[in-house]
Design an enzyme around this catalytic site. Structure first.
Site, mmCIF file in Angstrom:
data_model
loop_
_atom_site.group_PDB
_atom_site.id
_atom_site.type_symbol
_atom_site.label_atom_id
_atom_site.label_comp_id
_atom_site.label_asym_id
_atom_site.label_seq_id
_atom_site.Cartn_x
_atom_site.Cartn_y
_atom_site.Cartn_z
ATOM 1 C CB SER A 12 -0.872 0.005 1.249
ATOM 2 O OG SER A 12 -1.326 1.319 1.499
ATOM 3 C CG HIS A 36 -3.841 -1.933 -1.093
ATOM 4 N ND1 HIS A 36 -4.873 -2.829 -1.231
ATOM 5 C CD2 HIS A 36 -4.219 -1.067 -0.111
ATOM 6 C CE1 HIS A 36 -5.843 -2.533 -0.366
ATOM 7 N NE2 HIS A 36 -5.463 -1.465 0.321
ATOM 8 C CG ASP A 38 -5.216 2.150 1.110
ATOM 9 O OD1 ASP A 38 -6.087 1.275 1.218
ATOM 10 O OD2 ASP A 38 -4.023 1.976 1.438
ATOM 11 C CG MET A 40 -8.719 6.570 2.647
ATOM 12 S SD MET A 40 -7.813 6.737 4.189
ATOM 13 C CE MET A 40 -6.879 5.193 4.199
ATOM 14 C CG HIS A 69 -9.188 -0.702 0.411
ATOM 15 N ND1 HIS A 69 -8.491 -0.714 1.597
ATOM 16 C CD2 HIS A 69 -10.494 -0.862 0.755
ATOM 17 C CE1 HIS A 69 -9.337 -0.863 2.604
ATOM 18 N NE2 HIS A 69 -10.550 -0.950 2.115
ATOM 19 C CG MET A 71 -11.405 2.462 2.884
ATOM 20 S SD MET A 71 -9.773 2.588 3.634
ATOM 21 C CE MET A 71 -8.760 2.627 2.156
ATOM 22 C CG MET A 140 -10.941 -3.460 6.379
ATOM 23 S SD MET A 140 -9.557 -2.973 5.322
ATOM 24 C CE MET A 140 -8.621 -1.880 6.394
ATOM 25 N N GLY A 148 -0.221 2.310 9.669
ATOM 26 C CA GLY A 148 0.578 2.271 10.882
ATOM 27 C C GLY A 148 -0.161 1.869 12.147
ATOM 28 C CG ASP A 179 -5.637 -3.078 3.974
ATOM 29 O OD1 ASP A 179 -4.570 -2.674 4.459
ATOM 30 O OD2 ASP A 179 -6.392 -2.369 3.269
ATOM 31 N N GLY A 181 -1.810 -3.428 9.552
ATOM 32 C CA GLY A 181 -0.882 -3.948 10.549
ATOM 33 C C GLY A 181 -0.116 -5.189 10.125
ATOM 34 C CB SER A 202 3.822 1.512 8.042
ATOM 35 O OG SER A 202 2.901 0.675 8.678
#
Ligand code: DX5
Ligand code: ZN
Length: 227
Positions: A12, A36, A38, A40, A69, A71, A140, A148, A179, A181, A202
């Site tokens: 990501s 990936h 993201d 948002m 992805h 969101m 998720m 992070g 997805d 952590g 991260s």
């Protein structure tokens, strides 16, 4: 070679340097399966990433197939646009969908594969009826919105149940993506639970050698994915 037992890594770029995205993507392109992306909208989640125009540029210059992805709180409208923009797959959240079956149809008719995502507090049973119609199921492992965050181990029950349901299907087997952590500490557990597609933000882009990190993550994932 058969795809059985194969794992997929999708870095990501949420934690990459947004001013140097082309360079950042090039750093991981040769060792990764997807990019990936993201999206948002500051409504579905309290954060904003890219405008549609900027996302379209990224999709165009990415050397990797783009795993978007979304969101956003209007996936019924947005998802087909991302398919048209050339994403390999477009994943939308079931919590925001007005008509999931129509979204699936509209993503596919615009040329992309289809993913459905659930947030940590959403039940697996809310999406199980769609499993025959999708290419990717995203569970998720953090609350969506930020990179992070700490991996939510308590989502592994859902991953195991999803793997069980997917493996009962004779032919159509969507990828099971996690997805949030994902790191050297957590990827083994997620793979052991049945995930075979791993988003890592991260862990990859905060590492001093992102490509080497992708290789290490892939090794741990494939050693632990036994399905
Ligand atoms: C979070 C995003 C993730 C994020 C993951 O809402 O969907 O894709 O980039 O970042 P890490 O791997 O740092 O948790
Ligand atoms: Zn994501």
């Amino acid at each position: 070679m058969s795809d059985i037992g194969k794992v997929f890594i999708s870095p990501s770029i949420l934690n990459a340097d947004f001013n140097e995205l082309e360079k950042e993507i090039t750093r991981i392109a040769r060792v990764s399966d997807y990019l990936h992306l993201d999206i948002m909208d500051n409504k579905f989640v309290p954060n904003f990433t890219f405008t549609f125009d900027r996302a379209s540029q990224i999709i165009s210059f990415s050397e990797l197939p783009v795993d978007a992805h979304l969101m956003v709180d209007d996936p019924d409208i947005q998802a087909p646009r991302y398919a048209q923009a050339g994403c390999d797959s477009v994943t939308f959240h079931i919590e925001a969908a007005k008509n999931a079956k129509d979204i699936i149809k509209n993503i596919r008719s615009n040329g992309s594969k289809v993913g459905v995502a659930i947030k940590p507090r959403t039940k697996l049973s809310d999406v199980l009826h769609l499993i025959d119609e999708i290419d990717l199921l995203l569970i998720m492992t953090v609350e969506p919105g930020f990179g992070g965050q700490k991996f939510m181990e308590d989502q592994m029950g859902k991953v195991k149940e999803a793997r069980d349901q997917i493996n009962r299907k004779p032919d159509t087997k969507p990828l099971l993506q996690v997805d949030g952590g994902i790191s050297l500490e957590t990827i083994g557990m997620a793979a052991k639970s049945g995930a075979n597609c791993f988003v890592a933000g991260s862990a990859v882009f905060k590492s001093s050698d992102p490509a080497e990190m992708v290789l290490k993550l892939r090794k741990l994932a494939s050693e632990n994915f036994k399905f």
